[in-house]
Design a protein around this motif. Structure first.
Motif, PDB file in Angstrom:
ATOM      1  N   ALA A  75     -42.695   4.651 -25.904  1.00 30.14           N
ATOM      2  CA  ALA A  75     -43.424   5.691 -25.181  1.00 30.14           C
ATOM      3  C   ALA A  75     -42.551   6.918 -24.914  1.00 30.14           C
ATOM      4  N   THR A  76     -41.214   6.737 -24.845  1.00 28.52           N
ATOM      5  CA  THR A  76     -40.338   7.886 -24.614  1.00 28.52           C
ATOM      6  C   THR A  76     -40.163   8.728 -25.874  1.00 28.52           C
ATOM      7  N   LEU A  77     -40.354   8.125 -27.033  1.00 28.74           N
ATOM      8  CA  LEU A  77     -40.165   8.832 -28.304  1.00 28.74           C
ATOM      9  C   LEU A  77     -41.341   9.734 -28.661  1.00 28.74           C
ATOM     10  N   ALA A  78     -42.537   9.270 -28.403  1.00 27.52           N
ATOM     11  CA  ALA A  78     -43.756   9.953 -28.859  1.00 27.52           C
ATOM     12  C   ALA A  78     -43.822  11.438 -28.484  1.00 27.52           C
ATOM     13  N   PRO A  79     -43.520  11.826 -27.250  1.00 27.24           N
ATOM     14  CA  PRO A  79     -43.639  13.250 -26.909  1.00 27.24           C
ATOM     15  C   PRO A  79     -42.679  14.165 -27.677  1.00 27.24           C
ATOM     16  N   PHE A  80     -41.659  13.589 -28.304  1.00 31.15           N
ATOM     17  CA  PHE A  80     -40.651  14.376 -29.011  1.00 31.15           C
ATOM     18  C   PHE A  80     -40.696  14.182 -30.522  1.00 31.15           C
ATOM     19  N   SER A 117     -34.566  13.418 -21.444  1.00 32.92           N
ATOM     20  CA  SER A 117     -35.840  13.340 -20.722  1.00 32.92           C
ATOM     21  C   SER A 117     -35.777  12.345 -19.566  1.00 32.92           C
ATOM     22  N   PRO A 118     -36.486  12.632 -18.496  1.00 32.08           N
ATOM     23  CA  PRO A 118     -36.534  11.688 -17.377  1.00 32.08           C
ATOM     24  C   PRO A 118     -37.032  10.306 -17.799  1.00 32.08           C
ATOM     25  N   ALA A 119     -37.976  10.261 -18.734  1.00 33.05           N
ATOM     26  CA  ALA A 119     -38.510   8.966 -19.186  1.00 33.05           C
ATOM     27  C   ALA A 119     -37.431   8.124 -19.850  1.00 33.05           C
ATOM     28  N   TYR A 120     -36.613   8.746 -20.720  1.00 32.08           N
ATOM     29  CA  TYR A 120     -35.554   7.971 -21.372  1.00 32.08           C
ATOM     30  C   TYR A 120     -34.426   7.661 -20.395  1.00 32.08           C
ATOM     31  N   GLN A 121     -34.037   8.612 -19.590  1.00 30.86           N
ATOM     32  CA  GLN A 121     -32.958   8.378 -18.636  1.00 30.86           C
ATOM     33  C   GLN A 121     -33.303   7.240 -17.671  1.00 30.86           C
ATOM     34  N   ALA A 122     -34.592   7.071 -17.383  1.00 23.18           N
ATOM     35  CA  ALA A 122     -35.018   5.992 -16.481  1.00 23.18           C
ATOM     36  C   ALA A 122     -34.776   4.612 -17.085  1.00 23.18           C
ATOM     37  N   ILE A 123     -34.868   4.493 -18.418  1.00 21.24           N
ATOM     38  CA  ILE A 123     -34.683   3.175 -19.039  1.00 21.24           C
ATOM     39  C   ILE A 123     -33.295   2.989 -19.650  1.00 21.24           C
ATOM     40  N   LYS A 124     -32.552   4.050 -19.804  1.00 19.02           N
ATOM     41  CA  LYS A 124     -31.229   3.962 -20.436  1.00 19.02           C
ATOM     42  C   LYS A 124     -30.323   2.908 -19.803  1.00 19.02           C
ATOM     43  N   PRO A 125     -30.271   2.769 -18.485  1.00 17.47           N
ATOM     44  CA  PRO A 125     -29.408   1.734 -17.903  1.00 17.47           C
ATOM     45  C   PRO A 125     -29.758   0.315 -18.344  1.00 17.47           C
ATOM     46  N   LEU A 126     -31.021   0.081 -18.691  1.00 17.01           N
ATOM     47  CA  LEU A 126     -31.411  -1.249 -19.166  1.00 17.01           C
ATOM     48  C   LEU A 126     -30.638  -1.611 -20.430  1.00 17.01           C
ATOM     49  N   ARG A 127     -30.402  -0.624 -21.301  1.00 15.64           N
ATOM     50  CA  ARG A 127     -29.617  -0.824 -22.524  1.00 15.64           C
ATOM     51  C   ARG A 127     -28.128  -0.749 -22.224  1.00 15.64           C
ATOM     52  N   ALA A 128     -27.710   0.321 -21.573  1.00 21.32           N
ATOM     53  CA  ALA A 128     -26.290   0.580 -21.367  1.00 21.32           C
ATOM     54  C   ALA A 128     -25.598  -0.505 -20.539  1.00 21.32           C
ATOM     55  N   ASP A 129     -26.304  -1.089 -19.593  1.00 18.62           N
ATOM     56  CA  ASP A 129     -25.715  -2.125 -18.749  1.00 18.62           C
ATOM     57  C   ASP A 129     -25.687  -3.490 -19.424  1.00 18.62           C
ATOM     58  N   ASN A 130     -26.320  -3.598 -20.593  1.00 16.73           N
ATOM     59  CA  ASN A 130     -26.444  -4.891 -21.263  1.00 16.73           C
ATOM     60  C   ASN A 130     -26.004  -4.861 -22.716  1.00 16.73           C
ATOM     61  N   SER A 131     -25.225  -3.847 -23.088  1.00 18.44           N
ATOM     62  CA  SER A 131     -24.718  -3.758 -24.456  1.00 18.44           C
ATOM     63  C   SER A 131     -23.521  -2.822 -24.478  1.00 18.44           C
ATOM     64  N   GLU A 132     -22.813  -2.862 -25.588  1.00 17.75           N
ATOM     65  CA  GLU A 132     -21.748  -1.911 -25.852  1.00 17.75           C
ATOM     66  C   GLU A 132     -22.123  -1.174 -27.123  1.00 17.75           C
ATOM     67  N   GLY A 133     -21.586   0.004 -27.302  1.00 12.31           N
ATOM     68  CA  GLY A 133     -21.844   0.698 -28.548  1.00 12.31           C
ATOM     69  C   GLY A 133     -21.785   2.199 -28.398  1.00 12.31           C
ATOM     70  N   GLU A 134     -22.161   2.845 -29.475  1.00 10.74           N
ATOM     71  CA  GLU A 134     -22.136   4.298 -29.564  1.00 10.74           C
ATOM     72  C   GLU A 134     -23.555   4.806 -29.794  1.00 10.74           C
ATOM     73  N   ILE A 135     -23.855   5.950 -29.196  1.00 10.31           N
ATOM     74  CA  ILE A 135     -25.124   6.638 -29.395  1.00 10.31           C
ATOM     75  C   ILE A 135     -24.779   8.051 -29.835  1.00 10.31           C
ATOM     76  N   LEU A 136     -25.322   8.484 -30.955  1.00 13.92           N
ATOM     77  CA  LEU A 136     -25.033   9.800 -31.523  1.00 13.92           C
ATOM     78  C   LEU A 136     -26.320  10.570 -31.757  1.00 13.92           C
ATOM     79  N   LEU A 137     -26.249  11.877 -31.633  1.00  9.23           N
ATOM     80  CA  LEU A 137     -27.301  12.765 -32.114  1.00  9.23           C
ATOM     81  C   LEU A 137     -26.671  13.555 -33.244  1.00  9.23           C
ATOM     82  N   ILE A 138     -27.332  13.595 -34.393  1.00 13.06           N
ATOM     83  CA  ILE A 138     -26.738  14.231 -35.568  1.00 13.06           C
ATOM     84  C   ILE A 138     -27.816  14.884 -36.412  1.00 13.06           C
ATOM     85  N   ASP A 139     -27.475  16.054 -36.971  1.00 12.43           N
ATOM     86  CA  ASP A 139     -28.405  16.752 -37.857  1.00 12.43           C
ATOM     87  C   ASP A 139     -28.429  16.091 -39.221  1.00 12.43           C
TER      88      ASP A 139
END
Length: 106
Positions: free
Chosen positions: A27-32, A71-93
């Motif tokens: 649901a956080t992806l659809a608006p973008f 977005s507020p929608a993604y930031q609201a759920i990000k801790p669910l992932r970040a607190d339960n995994s390790e890794g890298e997140i990138l934005l790239i063209d």
């Protein structure tokens, strides 16, 4: 030009928080204009080593990718992932349709 959110996740603790994250992220992806290109498929490693999961989400452009991540929608759920995994997140063209390998030398 298309842009991508790329996640390399490892040490994922599967549990209620990750399940909730997966249930809510779509649901956080659809608006973008975001859509999955790769989502956790196991690669056939030809060189080197690999561990973890790869996630690639395509967006219409870098502005949309950045707006989704912030977005507020993604930031609201990000801790669910970040607190339960390790890794890298990138934005790239991405590259345009006519891109050639030699273009990086220009």
């Amino acid at each position: 030009m298309k842009a991508y959110a790329v996640g390399h996740l490892h040490s994922v603790t599967m549990g209620p928080a990750i399940v909730e994250y997966v249930e809510r992220i779509e649901a956080t992806l659809a608006p973008f204009g975001g859509r999955y290109i790769v989502h956790g498929a196991r690669p056939e490693v030809k060189e080197g080593s690999w561990h973890g999961d790869l996630i690639v989400i395509e967006f219409p452009d870098r502005t949309a990718a950045g707006a989704w991540y912030a977005s507020p929608a993604y930031q609201a759920i990000k801790p669910l992932r970040a607190d339960n995994s390790e890794g890298e997140i990138l934005l790239i063209d991405g590259v345009g349709a006519g891109h050639k390998a030699l273009d990086v030398l220009a």
